[in-house]
Design a protein around this motif. Structure first.
Motif, PDB file in Angstrom:
ATOM      1  N   VAL A 122       0.893  -1.166   0.000  1.00  0.00           N
ATOM      2  CA  VAL A 122       0.000   0.000   0.000  1.00  0.00           C
ATOM      3  C   VAL A 122       0.924   1.206   0.000  1.00  0.00           C
ATOM      4  O   VAL A 122       1.466   1.583   1.039  1.00  0.00           O
ATOM      5  N   PRO A 123       1.145   1.773  -1.169  1.00  0.00           N
ATOM      6  CA  PRO A 123       2.260   2.717  -1.336  1.00  0.00           C
ATOM      7  C   PRO A 123       2.036   4.060  -0.650  1.00  0.00           C
ATOM      8  O   PRO A 123       1.460   4.980  -1.216  1.00  0.00           O
ATOM      9  N   GLN A 124       2.519   4.135   0.571  1.00  0.00           N
ATOM     10  CA  GLN A 124       2.503   5.381   1.323  1.00  0.00           C
ATOM     11  C   GLN A 124       3.769   5.495   2.136  1.00  0.00           C
ATOM     12  O   GLN A 124       4.378   4.480   2.522  1.00  0.00           O
ATOM     13  N   ASP A 125       4.146   6.711   2.417  1.00  0.00           N
ATOM     14  CA  ASP A 125       5.230   7.009   3.338  1.00  0.00           C
ATOM     15  C   ASP A 125       4.631   7.189   4.727  1.00  0.00           C
ATOM     16  O   ASP A 125       3.439   7.542   4.857  1.00  0.00           O
ATOM     17  N   ILE A 126       5.434   6.935   5.763  1.00  0.00           N
ATOM     18  CA  ILE A 126       4.901   7.049   7.116  1.00  0.00           C
ATOM     19  C   ILE A 126       4.476   8.479   7.446  1.00  0.00           C
ATOM     20  O   ILE A 126       3.715   8.703   8.398  1.00  0.00           O
ATOM     21  N   ALA A 127       4.929   9.455   6.657  1.00  0.00           N
ATOM     22  CA  ALA A 127       4.545  10.848   6.898  1.00  0.00           C
ATOM     23  C   ALA A 127       3.263  11.231   6.167  1.00  0.00           C
ATOM     24  O   ALA A 127       2.735  12.329   6.363  1.00  0.00           O
ATOM     25  N   ASP A 128       2.726  10.339   5.306  1.00  0.00           N
ATOM     26  CA  ASP A 128       1.519  10.649   4.532  1.00  0.00           C
ATOM     27  C   ASP A 128       0.283  10.604   5.408  1.00  0.00           C
ATOM     28  O   ASP A 128       0.242   9.922   6.447  1.00  0.00           O
ATOM     29  N   ASN A 129      -0.754  11.320   4.970  1.00  0.00           N
ATOM     30  CA  ASN A 129      -2.050  11.200   5.631  1.00  0.00           C
ATOM     31  C   ASN A 129      -2.564   9.761   5.519  1.00  0.00           C
ATOM     32  O   ASN A 129      -2.295   9.063   4.536  1.00  0.00           O
ATOM     33  N   GLU A 130      -3.328   9.323   6.517  1.00  0.00           N
ATOM     34  CA  GLU A 130      -3.857   7.962   6.500  1.00  0.00           C
ATOM     35  C   GLU A 130      -4.916   7.808   5.414  1.00  0.00           C
ATOM     36  O   GLU A 130      -5.590   8.767   5.025  1.00  0.00           O
ATOM     37  N   VAL A 131      -5.057   6.571   4.949  1.00  0.00           N
ATOM     38  CA  VAL A 131      -6.159   6.246   4.042  1.00  0.00           C
ATOM     39  C   VAL A 131      -7.364   5.842   4.881  1.00  0.00           C
ATOM     40  O   VAL A 131      -7.220   5.320   5.993  1.00  0.00           O
ATOM     41  N   ALA A 132      -8.560   6.093   4.333  1.00  0.00           N
ATOM     42  CA  ALA A 132      -9.803   5.777   5.028  1.00  0.00           C
ATOM     43  C   ALA A 132     -10.533   4.670   4.289  1.00  0.00           C
ATOM     44  O   ALA A 132     -10.595   4.665   3.055  1.00  0.00           O
ATOM     45  N   ALA A 133     -11.085   3.715   5.046  1.00  0.00           N
ATOM     46  CA  ALA A 133     -11.899   2.649   4.454  1.00  0.00           C
ATOM     47  C   ALA A 133     -13.336   3.130   4.347  1.00  0.00           C
ATOM     48  O   ALA A 133     -13.950   3.529   5.341  1.00  0.00           O
ATOM     49  N   MET A 134     -13.874   3.101   3.118  1.00  0.00           N
ATOM     50  CA  MET A 134     -15.254   3.503   2.862  1.00  0.00           C
ATOM     51  C   MET A 134     -16.043   2.242   2.502  1.00  0.00           C
ATOM     52  O   MET A 134     -15.961   1.746   1.378  1.00  0.00           O
ATOM     53  N   PRO A 135     -16.809   1.685   3.448  1.00  0.00           N
ATOM     54  CA  PRO A 135     -17.490   0.409   3.205  1.00  0.00           C
ATOM     55  C   PRO A 135     -18.572   0.518   2.139  1.00  0.00           C
ATOM     56  O   PRO A 135     -19.236   1.550   1.994  1.00  0.00           O
ATOM     57  N   ASP A 136     -18.725  -0.563   1.401  1.00  0.00           N
ATOM     58  CA  ASP A 136     -19.787  -0.704   0.404  1.00  0.00           C
ATOM     59  C   ASP A 136     -20.947  -1.415   1.090  1.00  0.00           C
ATOM     60  O   ASP A 136     -20.870  -2.603   1.404  1.00  0.00           O
ATOM     61  N   MET A 137     -22.032  -0.700   1.321  1.00  0.00           N
ATOM     62  CA  MET A 137     -23.155  -1.245   2.070  1.00  0.00           C
ATOM     63  C   MET A 137     -23.731  -2.494   1.399  1.00  0.00           C
ATOM     64  O   MET A 137     -24.159  -3.444   2.069  1.00  0.00           O
ATOM     65  N   ALA A 138     -23.733  -2.521   0.066  1.00  0.00           N
ATOM     66  CA  ALA A 138     -24.321  -3.640  -0.672  1.00  0.00           C
ATOM     67  C   ALA A 138     -23.526  -4.928  -0.507  1.00  0.00           C
ATOM     68  O   ALA A 138     -24.035  -6.014  -0.799  1.00  0.00           O
ATOM     69  N   SER A 139     -22.300  -4.827  -0.048  1.00  0.00           N
ATOM     70  CA  SER A 139     -21.434  -6.012   0.064  1.00  0.00           C
ATOM     71  C   SER A 139     -21.561  -6.727   1.402  1.00  0.00           C
ATOM     72  O   SER A 139     -20.913  -7.749   1.628  1.00  0.00           O
ATOM     73  N   MET A 140     -22.387  -6.247   2.312  1.00  0.00           N
ATOM     74  CA  MET A 140     -22.409  -6.766   3.683  1.00  0.00           C
ATOM     75  C   MET A 140     -22.727  -8.257   3.739  1.00  0.00           C
ATOM     76  O   MET A 140     -23.626  -8.747   3.047  1.00  0.00           O
ATOM     77  N   GLN A 141     -21.959  -8.967   4.557  1.00  0.00           N
ATOM     78  CA  GLN A 141     -22.225 -10.364   4.863  1.00  0.00           C
ATOM     79  C   GLN A 141     -22.180 -10.536   6.381  1.00  0.00           C
ATOM     80  O   GLN A 141     -21.211 -10.125   7.020  1.00  0.00           O
ATOM     81  N   GLN A 142     -23.222 -11.132   6.939  1.00  0.00           N
ATOM     82  CA  GLN A 142     -23.160 -11.509   8.343  1.00  0.00           C
ATOM     83  C   GLN A 142     -22.296 -12.746   8.446  1.00  0.00           C
ATOM     84  O   GLN A 142     -22.531 -13.747   7.767  1.00  0.00           O
ATOM     85  N   CYS A 143     -21.265 -12.684   9.271  1.00  0.00           N
ATOM     86  CA  CYS A 143     -20.240 -13.726   9.285  1.00  0.00           C
ATOM     87  C   CYS A 143     -20.791 -15.014   9.905  1.00  0.00           C
ATOM     88  O   CYS A 143     -21.161 -15.028  11.084  1.00  0.00           O
ATOM     89  N   GLN A 144     -20.798 -16.087   9.117  1.00  0.00           N
ATOM     90  CA  GLN A 144     -21.401 -17.338   9.576  1.00  0.00           C
ATOM     91  C   GLN A 144     -20.636 -17.958  10.742  1.00  0.00           C
ATOM     92  O   GLN A 144     -21.240 -18.625  11.581  1.00  0.00           O
ATOM     93  N   TRP A 145     -19.330 -17.746  10.808  1.00  0.00           N
ATOM     94  CA  TRP A 145     -18.557 -18.343  11.901  1.00  0.00           C
ATOM     95  C   TRP A 145     -18.735 -17.574  13.205  1.00  0.00           C
ATOM     96  O   TRP A 145     -18.461 -18.095  14.285  1.00  0.00           O
ATOM     97  N   ASN A 146     -19.224 -16.335  13.114  1.00  0.00           N
ATOM     98  CA  ASN A 146     -19.511 -15.532  14.295  1.00  0.00           C
ATOM     99  C   ASN A 146     -20.581 -14.520  13.908  1.00  0.00           C
ATOM    100  O   ASN A 146     -20.272 -13.439  13.396  1.00  0.00           O
ATOM    101  N   PRO A 147     -21.852 -14.835  14.140  1.00  0.00           N
ATOM    102  CA  PRO A 147     -22.954 -13.970  13.692  1.00  0.00           C
ATOM    103  C   PRO A 147     -22.981 -12.601  14.347  1.00  0.00           C
ATOM    104  O   PRO A 147     -23.795 -11.753  13.955  1.00  0.00           O
ATOM    105  N   GLU A 148     -22.118 -12.370  15.313  1.00  0.00           N
ATOM    106  CA  GLU A 148     -22.048 -11.030  15.911  1.00  0.00           C
ATOM    107  C   GLU A 148     -21.222 -10.071  15.064  1.00  0.00           C
ATOM    108  O   GLU A 148     -21.103  -8.895  15.396  1.00  0.00           O
ATOM    109  N   LEU A 149     -20.638 -10.586  13.955  1.00  0.00           N
ATOM    110  CA  LEU A 149     -19.813  -9.769  13.068  1.00  0.00           C
ATOM    111  C   LEU A 149     -20.478  -9.610  11.704  1.00  0.00           C
ATOM    112  O   LEU A 149     -21.126 -10.538  11.208  1.00  0.00           O
ATOM    113  N   ALA A 150     -20.295  -8.444  11.104  1.00  0.00           N
ATOM    114  CA  ALA A 150     -20.727  -8.202   9.722  1.00  0.00           C
ATOM    115  C   ALA A 150     -19.528  -7.687   8.930  1.00  0.00           C
ATOM    116  O   ALA A 150     -18.805  -6.796   9.394  1.00  0.00           O
TER     117      ALA A 150
END
Length: 450
Positions: free
Chosen positions: A57-85
């Motif tokens: 993930v090409p960044q220098d330690i001095a760069d601003n952080e990247v942000a994760a923008m979730p895709d709502m349509a991709s959601m899966q309730q995790c079968q191995w632990n239903p408390e996670l999505a």
């Protein structure tokens, strides 16, 4: 309001945390866990990551952080632990899509395809190993009966693993993926699960989630799922064959399907598909670097080496009809193109992006792929292959990395930062492997000369 509704649905399902997940250069899942009550902030990009702490993930330690923008349509309730999505996410930097994000790279090519009037459909065949550690510390199949020289389609071996495979298949079925078959594959402890194709972005997301799901379910049963391309030298490796077609953006019609007088080489696909094939073959060596991305990948891409007599893997940059010795195969049902070079360790976003870009170039330039090869390509000598003007896929990661380093289309598709990061990382990976003293070397040379 949409996020409010999602929060309420998650709480009703017993979900406590959402995973804002993205991938590094390997396609390995990364992310943060966020309480449901903080979903508004998560979907607003609150979860920040230092790119320099991750592989490729090409960044220098001095760069601003990247942000994760979730895709709502991709959601899966995790079968191995239903408390996670789980949510597939795009990375953003300073409020804009991060150019070197794998998912963004694929989305850019899908946007180009849409501008040309196309959508891409993709199916990925998932091959993987289910293994355990025995009392002596060796890695072995789950079943003590899984010892046949030719174990492909073996029913007793599948039955011994059915608790794991059934739980996985039921999870996939419950998610609506449309599992239509599964079997014991050509190596001991190896399995394949096949499910319906989808649009390319959804399928890439699904492969990432599949690897998480398979391993978590296997771990519940005292085993683990391995996505190493070739864990055993005398057995076949695990592919992830890409089954590709382009459809009309407006009507959804499969544009690789044959129309009257439109099948130039009588393989069951349209002229558009032949042009797509021509583009992929032109860039086959560079594509190899992203669909077969590890040192170990190239121990799968050989002519022979398994006890069943064949590796079932392509080594030549050519295509044909229902012939598994070509890199590109047109199955007997037609209307799609199967690339057999990818393995299960690939980053599907990068692999699909470069494959699609090459195919679109073939369409734009009307590239003729030449005559199909219907014969068993393994029967030809190296000289006969050269005389026929057929190039070989790279023989190792070093050759593949050199190919993608020099490929101008790959530079454009990946963008300058990801292209450099990928090439640098893979050269470093090869150097590390090359400088390691292996057991083979010790056994062969330690006492050879004295």
């Amino acid at each position: 309001m949409e996020i409010d509704k999602l929060q309420q649905q998650c709480l009703e399902k017993g979900i406590k945390y959402g995973i804002a997940s993205y991938v590094d250069v390997h396609g390995a899942s990364k992310g943060k866990f966020v309480p449901v009550k903080h979903f508004k902030q998560m979907f607003g990009g609150s979860e920040l990551f230092t790119g320099a702490a991750l592989d490729g993930v090409p960044q220098d330690i001095a760069d601003n952080e990247v942000a994760a923008m979730p895709d709502m349509a991709s959601m899966q309730q995790c079968q191995w632990n239903p408390e996670l999505a789980w949510f597939a996410s795009d990375l953003y930097l300073d409020g804009q899509p991060f150019e070197a994000c794998s998912r963004n790279i694929l989305k850019r090519q899908l946007e180009k395809a849409a501008a040309m009037g196309f959508t891409m459909n993709l199916g990925i065949e998932t091959e993987f190993f289910v293994l355990r550690k025995n009392a002596e510390g060796s890695i072995v199949p789950v079943s003590d009966r899984d010892t046949l020289g030719k174990p492909c389609y073996d029913v007793p071996s599948m039955m011994d693993n059915i608790a794991i495979i059934d739980e996985l298949v039921q999870a996939l079925t419950d998610m609506g993926w449309g599992v239509y078959s599964f079997d014991h594959e050509d190596a001991n402890g190896q399995f394949e699960i096949d499910f319906n194709f989808s649009d390319a972005l959804t399928m890439a997301d699904r492969l990432i989630y599949f690897r998480l799901l398979a391993n978590e379910i296997a771990r519940k049963h005292g085993a683990f799922a391995s996505f190493m391309p070739k864990p055993f030298a005398d057995r076949t490796g695990s592919g992830a064959h890409y089954n590709m077609s382009l459809a009309s953006k407006d009507t959804g019609e499969n544009l690789f399907a044959v129309k009257p007088d439109d099948d130039r080489y009588d393989c069951g696909v349209s002229e558009l598909a032949y042009q797509f094939i021509g583009g992929v073959l032109r860039h086959a060596k560079a594509i190899s670097a992203v669909v077969a991305p590890t040192v170990n990948s190239y121990k799968r891409l050989v002519r022979q080496g398994s006890m069943s007599g064949s590796t079932w893997a392509p080594v030549f940059c050519c295509y044909g009809n229902n012939n598994r010795t070509n890199m590109l195969r047109i199955p007997s049902a037609g209307a799609r193109v199967e690339c057999r070079a990818p393995d299960i360790a690939c980053n599907p976003y990068l692999g699909t992006a470069l494959m699609l870009a090459a195919g679109l170039e073939g369409i734009e330039q009307g590239i003729d792929p030449g005559l199909p090869h219907r014969e068993n390509m393994y029967h030809y000598s190296d000289q006969e292959i050269a005389d026929a003007g057929i190039e070989c896929l790279p023989k190792n990661l070093s050759e593949a990395t050199d190919a993608i380093a020099e490929d101008s289309l790959a530079q454009t598709v990946l963008g300058p930062e990801m292209h450099k990061a990928f090439v640098d990382f893979k050269r470093s990976e090869w150097d590390s492997y090359h400088n390691t003293i292996s057991d083979w070397e010790m056994q062969r040379y330690l006492r050879l000369f004295g």
